[in-house]
Design a protein around this motif. Structure first.
Motif, PDB file in Angstrom:
ATOM      1  N   SER A 203       0.847  -1.188   0.000  1.00 41.01           N
ATOM      2  CA  SER A 203       0.000   0.000   0.000  1.00 41.01           C
ATOM      3  C   SER A 203       0.880   1.234   0.000  1.00 41.01           C
ATOM      4  N   THR A 204       0.343   2.323  -0.512  1.00 42.30           N
ATOM      5  CA  THR A 204       1.068   3.580  -0.577  1.00 42.30           C
ATOM      6  C   THR A 204       0.104   4.715  -0.275  1.00 42.30           C
ATOM      7  N   GLY A 205       0.615   5.788   0.255  1.00 42.06           N
ATOM      8  CA  GLY A 205      -0.206   6.945   0.589  1.00 42.06           C
ATOM      9  C   GLY A 205       0.577   7.902   1.467  1.00 42.06           C
ATOM     10  N   VAL A 206      -0.079   8.972   1.869  1.00 43.56           N
ATOM     11  CA  VAL A 206       0.561   9.968   2.722  1.00 43.56           C
ATOM     12  C   VAL A 206       0.475   9.502   4.177  1.00 43.56           C
ATOM     13  N   LEU A 207       1.618   9.374   4.818  1.00 35.13           N
ATOM     14  CA  LEU A 207       1.658   8.956   6.217  1.00 35.13           C
ATOM     15  C   LEU A 207       1.227  10.133   7.092  1.00 35.13           C
ATOM     16  N   THR A 208       0.062   9.987   7.725  1.00 33.81           N
ATOM     17  CA  THR A 208      -0.473  11.094   8.517  1.00 33.81           C
ATOM     18  C   THR A 208      -0.621  10.761   9.992  1.00 33.81           C
ATOM     19  N   GLY A 209      -0.397   9.521  10.367  1.00 33.45           N
ATOM     20  CA  GLY A 209      -0.508   9.173  11.773  1.00 33.45           C
ATOM     21  C   GLY A 209       0.259   7.916  12.107  1.00 33.45           C
ATOM     22  N   VAL A 210       0.802   7.882  13.328  1.00 33.18           N
ATOM     23  CA  VAL A 210       1.524   6.715  13.832  1.00 33.18           C
ATOM     24  C   VAL A 210       1.195   6.596  15.313  1.00 33.18           C
ATOM     25  N   ASN A 211       0.808   5.388  15.742  1.00 30.91           N
ATOM     26  CA  ASN A 211       0.670   5.137  17.180  1.00 30.91           C
ATOM     27  C   ASN A 211       1.300   3.796  17.502  1.00 30.91           C
TER      28      ASN A 211
END
Length: 72
Positions: A17-25
């Motif tokens: 998958s690819t996309g804009v990384l907008t969150g990490v927990n």
């Protein structure tokens, strides 16, 4: 977290998958403008051969990610 705001590619157990990384927990990451890559094509080209856009944000469990980075 260093890649927040960047377009990243996640190589996971069963898919890419690819996309804009907008969150990490502690359990998952959030991609906005996500796409599932069904066929990569050559890695030295500017675009994926077949990447299908998803209609909503995508949460991916950290346990499923094998590797990640800025690829294209």
């Amino acid at each position: 977290e260093k890649l927040l705001g960047e377009t990243v590619t996640l190589f996971c157990l069963n898919f890419i998958s690819t996309g804009v990384l907008t969150g990490v927990n502690s359990t998952c990451v959030l991609l906005t403008k996500p796409r599932i890559v069904y066929e990569t094509g050559p890695f030295d080209t500017a675009a994926w051969k077949d990447a299908q856009a998803l209609p909503h944000d995508l949460y991916v469990m950290l346990a499923c990610i094998e590797s990640f980075g800025i690829v294209k």
